[in-house]
Design a protein around this motif. Structure first.
Motif, PDB file in Angstrom:
ATOM      1  N   LYS A 127       0.820  -1.223   0.000  1.00 39.23           N
ATOM      2  CA  LYS A 127       0.000   0.000   0.000  1.00 39.23           C
ATOM      3  C   LYS A 127       0.854   1.273   0.000  1.00 39.23           C
ATOM      4  O   LYS A 127       0.590   2.237   0.713  1.00 39.23           O
ATOM      5  CB  LYS A 127      -0.959   0.004   1.203  1.00 39.23           C
ATOM      6  N   ARG A 128       1.894   1.252  -0.849  1.00 38.32           N
ATOM      7  CA  ARG A 128       2.766   2.428  -0.994  1.00 38.32           C
ATOM      8  C   ARG A 128       3.569   2.300  -2.288  1.00 38.32           C
ATOM      9  O   ARG A 128       3.715   1.186  -2.821  1.00 38.32           O
ATOM     10  CB  ARG A 128       3.729   2.538   0.193  1.00 38.32           C
ATOM     11  N   ARG A 169       3.918   2.991  -8.674  1.00 37.40           N
ATOM     12  CA  ARG A 169       2.677   2.866  -7.903  1.00 37.40           C
ATOM     13  C   ARG A 169       1.580   2.359  -8.833  1.00 37.40           C
ATOM     14  O   ARG A 169       1.720   2.374 -10.060  1.00 37.40           O
ATOM     15  CB  ARG A 169       2.278   4.220  -7.299  1.00 37.40           C
TER      16      ARG A 169
END
Length: 258
Positions: free
Chosen positions: A25-26, A67
Motif C-alpha cells: 500500500k505504498r 505505484r
C-alpha cells in the motif's frame, strides 16, 4: 489438480507484481520490487514498462518509484457498477448503524477468505473500525460462519483445509467438526456469532444475504466490544432482530423470496 498447461506465466508474474503494491500500500522502487519477488531487475522492469503503457502502473517523476495506476481505479469503478449488493446494501447499513449504534459491515466470500466490501460506522468515540478491502478469516468471524452455513459440508471442509484454522485467541475454533456443528446452529437461528474468537474483548454477529436464486452471497454483521467478558449483555435481542431484518431487506431487494 488444476490444469496449469495453458497458463500464461507473464500474466501470472504481472499479477504477482501488482499484488506487491496491494500488500504494501505504498509506492516502491525497482530494487524493492526485485527483492520482494526474487526476480531479476530486468524482468521486473520489463513487466512494469508493459503495464505503464496501459496506465495500470505509474512511475513518479520525482523519485522514480512505481505505484498502481489510475486505470485500475477505472476497473474498480466498472466492477462496482455491476456489484448490486454493495449499492443496495448501503442505505440498509446506515439504517442499522443509526438504530443500533454499532459498526456494521458487508462481507463476501472471496478466495477462501472474507472480503470487507462496505462498512458504516457510528459517530461514537468508542467504535470498532475496519477498512473496506480488508480480508478476514472465515473460521473465526461471524460473517464467515453466516456465509458458509449455507454451503455443503464437503465444500466447507475444503475451504477450511485450504485456508487453515489459525488460532487467534484461546477461543478460536480449532477443528472442522466443531465448526460444522456451529454452522448447524446458524441455520437454525438465522444468526451467526463469535465471542473473542478473532480478537480478545470483542464479539460479532452476522446474518446471511441471499440473491434471487437463494444463494448466500454475502453477510451483514456488527462488531461489539465485550465489556467485562459478559456475553449475555454484549448485544440486545432488539439489535439482533434489527440485524436479521437488515439482511432480509437486502436479500429481498436482490430478488430473494425465502
Amino acid at each position: 489438480m488444476p490444469d496449469t498447461s495453458h497458463k500464461v506465466h507473464a500474466v501470472e508474474k504481472a499479477i504477482a507484481l501488482l499484488d506487491c503494491f496491494w500488500r504494501e500500500k505504498r509506492p516502491m522502487s525497482l530494487t524493492e520490487l526485485s527483492r520482494m519477488t526474487g526476480w531479476p531487475k530486468s524482468t521486473v522492469h520489463n513487466l512494469l514498462s508493459s503495464m505503464m503503457d496501459s496506465s495500470v502502473v505509474e512511475q513518479s517523476p520525482a523519485d522514480g518509484k512505481y505505484r498502481l495506476g489510475l486505470h485500475l481505479f477505472e476497473y474498480g469503478c466498472a466492477i462496482s457498477e455491476h456489484w448490486n449488493v454493495v449499492k443496495l446494501a448501503r442505505p440498509h447499513l446506515n439504517a442499522l448503524v443509526a438504530k443500533t449504534g454499532e459498526s456494521a459491515y458487508l462481507a463476501s466470500l472471496n478466495a477462501d477468505t472474507l472480503l470487507i466490501v462496505d462498512s458504516a460506522e457510528p459517530n461514537n468515540v468508542f467504535r470498532v473500525a475496519s477498512t473496506v478491502g480488508n480480508r478476514l478469516p472465515v473460521h473465526c468471524t461471524s460473517q464467515g460462519k453466516a456465509i458458509l452455513a449455507y454451503q455443503d459440508a464437503a465444500n466447507v471442509r475444503r475451504i477450511l483445509k485450504r485456508a487453515g484454522m489459525k488460532s487467534y485467541t484461546v477461543d478460536t475454533i480449532k477443528s472442522a467438526e466443531a465448526y460444522l456443528e456451529q454452522l448447524k446452529l446458524v441455520r437454525q437461528m438465522g444468526i451467526a456469532s463469535e465471542y473473542e474468537e478473532y480478537h480478545n474483548g470483542m464479539c460479532s454477529f452476522a446474518a446471511p444475504i441471499f440473491d434471487y436464486e437463494g444463494v448466500c452471497i454475502s453477510a451483514v454483521g456488527i462488531v461489539c466490544f465485550l465489556h467485562s467478558g459478559d456475553r449475555k449483555s454484549a448485544v440486545s435481542p432488539e439489535t439482533l432482530e434489527a440485524l436479521k431484518n437488515t439482511a432480509e431487506a437486502i436479500s429481498t431487494e436482490l430478488g430473494w423470496h425465502g
